[in-house]
Scaffold this active site. Sequence first.
Site, PDB file in Angstrom:
ATOM      1  CB  CYS A  97     -12.533 -14.574  -5.594  1.00 16.99           C
ATOM      2  SG  CYS A  97     -11.119 -14.307  -4.491  1.00 16.99           S
ATOM      3  CE  LYS A 122      -5.564  -9.788   7.842  1.00 16.24           C
ATOM      4  NZ  LYS A 122      -7.000  -9.730   7.972  1.00 16.24           N
ATOM      5  CG  HIS A 169      -1.687  -1.178   1.515  1.00 18.02           C
ATOM      6  ND1 HIS A 169      -1.521  -1.955   2.632  1.00 18.02           N
ATOM      7  CD2 HIS A 169      -2.662  -1.781   0.791  1.00 18.02           C
ATOM      8  CE1 HIS A 169      -2.361  -2.971   2.599  1.00 18.02           C
ATOM      9  NE2 HIS A 169      -3.069  -2.892   1.485  1.00 18.02           N
TER      10      HIS A 169
END
Length: 645
Positions: free
Chosen positions: A125, A297, A20
Amino acid sequence: MTTYITTPIYYVNAMPHLGHAYTSIVTDAYSRYRRLCGDEVRFQTGTDEHGEKIFQAAEQEGVSPKEYADRISAAFRQTWPLLGVRPDHFIRTTDPEHIKTVQDILQQVHDRGDIYFSEYSGLYCRGCERFLTAKELVDGNCPDHQQPPTAIAEQNYFFRMSKYQDWLIDHIRNNPEFITPERYRNEVLAFLKAPLEDLCISRPTSRLTWGIPLPFDDKFVTYVWFDALINYLTGIGYPDGPDFDRYWAAAEHVIAKDILKPHAIYWPTMLRAMGLPPYRRLHVHGYWNVDETKMSKSIGNVVRPGELVEQYGVDTVRYFVLREMSFGLDASFSGRALVARRNSDLANDLGNLFSRSLTMIDKYADGIVPEPDAGTMTDADRELIANVERMVGEYRQAMDGFGFNRALQEIWQVIGRLNRFIVTNAPWELARDPAQKGRLMTMLFLLAEGLRLITLVLQPFMPETAAKMAAALGLETELETASLEKAGRWGQMVPGHRISPGAQLFPRLDKKNNQPPQPQQKQKKKEKEAAAEEGLVDFDQFGKLDLRVAEVVAAEKIKKSAKLLKLTLKAPEERTVVAGIGKHYQPEELIGRQVLIVANLKPVKLMGVTSHGMVLAAKEIDADGNEQLVLSTVAGAIAPGSKVA
Ligand code: MSP
């Protein structure tokens, strides 16, 4: 000119990581660059807070989705200043203005007949928050989340995306800059070869309540992507904010390749359905990987930007990511590579150029940027100037096209050249010859002007460092208001103003253990302790010794001592020194000899005689334990009192 530039709005299901951070740093660097070009810039970032992922993450933590979103959104907001990232606006999709705008747009598109109700089944998904086509799967898994999608069949609302397929293909073909780098433009065009399906834009509240209710059917909430993309409009006051048209006409989005499809296909067709022109440019970068795997993550291999900044400093982190990643391609993160770049590019190349140049201006020109002596300019100087000017041009071209690492390479090419310019011109030698004064001043001026331009072009990349450099060069106010158009030309440095040397831009880091930079004082103390342990002295310690050549003018034995001789030395003043050489030298053979002494030892009394210094000698002990001692001296005649350095 106006620039409106955005990052994606980040999901609040994970804390910010280097992936990010990269997008935000790139966008910040570009914003700063456009400001330097004189643009009025609007830089927007924010958080994406609706949808299944967020709902589930909040559930796992046992808090409400809003509470959860508040916490992580705040973490994103607080991370940006640590990285020198300065957005003008931070938007949240839970902001009431945004919710209202999304509902208005849905109603408008529905009224136009581009939203309809139908049955749908597909493979969903949750990581991507979208339906995948069978073609996108790799071994039955989503390639980004390495998990099988869920088969879902339900009644929903659909956006007539297929209707805009031909228009979109034409628009991409006619506007080569619309999606860059080219590989992503090609990827989108390849995808558009197959018929485009309509986009499911709702979720039944029986399955998900955490979203914006559809204005025309409250049994549904808005699909998170339809909600999220609209942030780019709400943040600039759509539909009737005073600046909306101006900003929207200039819109540029920065994303990574994971969200290419929503940005390159859903978004332009949505805009078309709303009667708005598409954004101007979409800039797509690759992934930061750790050992070939995308940093994320879900994989658990993330690097935290805050920790990196704490360890290495903000500008080292910014420089590293912008230099290391070629925009559009993947890059690998390693702490070792970061330390290596800092030590070689920042501490060695840039840091040394800067401190050497300022020290020389301080020493040879009394700390004032000197007037160049035009008569002493050489062809090599003119070539150097042309090279710096060429760099500024290349830099601008690279920055306009998001070639950040190319822009940095150009700057470093000039830094290398200026470092070589110092070596070949050897100012320390020029300084010894008064006839060369004009040449020396010309050379110092060229360095100061080169550094001014380097400071300017580095500003978007390393704002803190550039500010430090500008302050040392006495150019703070100039930098704050500079525009590349004027300040980016050679010859804008005004001679006669004072510089302040001494700023250390990048203290070296320890390569072995990636130690964080210590505050300077502590670092020095630590280095000294380590050196003392190894029996090393540093230059400062050595420099404290007053070593001199002395001439022996008188010598006599000291009574009751076999070893000690009392010497009278000229160094150049006369002084008495007691030397333990009585077993090796007779007093009379010493007269007139040149010896070396340490002249600033504290006086000591030996057998009743005060010694003011120490004579140096070399000592050898052979295998039988016999001692051989030879006085140290110099290889030629030199005046007594000459310093040994
Ligand atoms: N919420 C959506 C975006 C909506 S925009 C209207 C989303 N959020 S995200 O939190 O998953 O952020 C994705 C973006 O974060 C990527 O497009 C990229 O900008 C950045 N990155 C996240 N991980 C990354 C890497 N490992 N490498 C490079 N960039 C990465 O998708």
